[in-house]
Design an enzyme around this catalytic site. Structure first.
Site, short mmCIF file in Angstrom:
data_model
loop_
_atom_site.label_atom_id
_atom_site.label_comp_id
_atom_site.label_asym_id
_atom_site.label_seq_id
_atom_site.Cartn_x
_atom_site.Cartn_y
_atom_site.Cartn_z
N SER A 108 -6.16 -12.03 -2.68
CA SER A 108 -5.70 -10.75 -3.23
C SER A 108 -6.08 -10.64 -4.71
O SER A 108 -7.27 -10.61 -5.03
CB SER A 108 -4.19 -10.62 -2.99
OG SER A 108 -3.75 -9.30 -3.19
N ASP A 168 -3.95 -5.53 7.58
CA ASP A 168 -3.43 -5.70 6.22
C ASP A 168 -2.84 -4.36 5.76
O ASP A 168 -3.56 -3.37 5.62
CB ASP A 168 -4.57 -6.13 5.29
CG ASP A 168 -4.07 -6.60 3.93
OD1 ASP A 168 -3.05 -6.06 3.45
OD2 ASP A 168 -4.72 -7.49 3.34
N HIS A 197 -1.88 -9.45 5.54
CA HIS A 197 -2.10 -9.82 4.14
C HIS A 197 -1.59 -11.23 3.89
O HIS A 197 -0.50 -11.45 3.35
CB HIS A 197 -1.38 -8.81 3.23
CG HIS A 197 -1.79 -8.90 1.79
ND1 HIS A 197 -3.03 -8.50 1.37
CD2 HIS A 197 -1.13 -9.33 0.69
CE1 HIS A 197 -3.12 -8.66 0.06
NE2 HIS A 197 -1.98 -9.19 -0.37
#
Length: 230
Positions: A108, A168, A197
């Site tokens: 991320s 996600d 995610h």
């Protein structure tokens, strides 16, 4: 004989950069299945090391994991406050290690930082000279225009593995595709998974990650940063 060969096999050191409001401790826990798939901590062919981002999101209650971040975006996302300090944090970690690190793993916000570092490496940053591949999970392109412009100024040549999920709910898989397009298509691989995610735990996906790392290890030869001492 097999044990002797395992002991002689060089180990690849991978610096892991956590996501927004995570820390080294929580990210290491999230990567446990991946670490096990790569050989575990007892006899690793791949050593994962985890770094804390330099900024606290907010004060944490006693006994609770810290929430850290690599930068804080402005309200419109056009400015990343603190990204230079985070780059220097990674540089310092590498300088303080005996032989640097072989690769970067980012998740991320950490993946966005790893992409920036790949661009700086390509630009000749000597502190990053030991970095030779990147693994990017749930990556997204930097929204600061000038910063993303630096990333896209040339095709990034490091071998790269890009993992994203159609499930996600925080970052769409399309964001990871934009990042992947910044890398040399002949040296990149793209893997989709179904776990949303997070760092995936599915054995088939973990096997693909290990295969990628083994292929990089074979292509780059045996001159990695450290050897295994048992």
């Amino acid at each position: 004989d097999s044990e002797e060969r395992d002991c002689d096999q060089p180990s690849m050191r991978i610096l892991c950069l956590h996501g927004f409001r995570q820390c080294a401790l929580t990210f290491s826990e999230q990567c446990k299945d991946l670490e096990d798939a790569l050989g575990g901590a007892v006899r690793p062919g791949f050593e994962l090391e985890f770094l804390d981002a330099p900024f606290l999101f907010k004060e944490t209650r006693a006994g609770r994991p810290e929430q850290r971040l690599w930068w804080l975006a402005s309200d419109d996302g056009s400015e990343y406050r603190g990204w230079e300090e985070s780059v220097e944090c990674v540089r310092k970690h590498i300088r303080n290690s005996q032989s640097g690190v072989d690769g970067l793993l980012g998740f991320s916000q950490g993946a966005a930082l790893a992409t920036i570092l790949a661009a700086l490496k390509q630009g000749g940053d000597t502190d990053l000279k030991s970095v030779r591949f990147v693994l990017l999970f749930s990556a997204f392109p930097a929204r600061e225009p000038d910063l993303w412009g630096k990333v896209c100024s040339s095709c990034l040549g490091l071998p790269s593995l890009h993992l994203s999920s159609e499930h996600d709910k925080i970052l769409p898989a399309e964001a990871a595709t934009i990042v992947a397009d910044a890398f040399d298509p002949s040296r990149r691989q793209i893997v989709l998974h179904s776990e949303g995610h997070r760092i995936p735990r599915d054995s088939a996906v973990l096997s693909k990650i290990k295969t990628f790392l083994e292929s990089v290890q074979a292509d780059l030869g045996q001159s990695f940063t450290s050897t295994i001492n048992l």
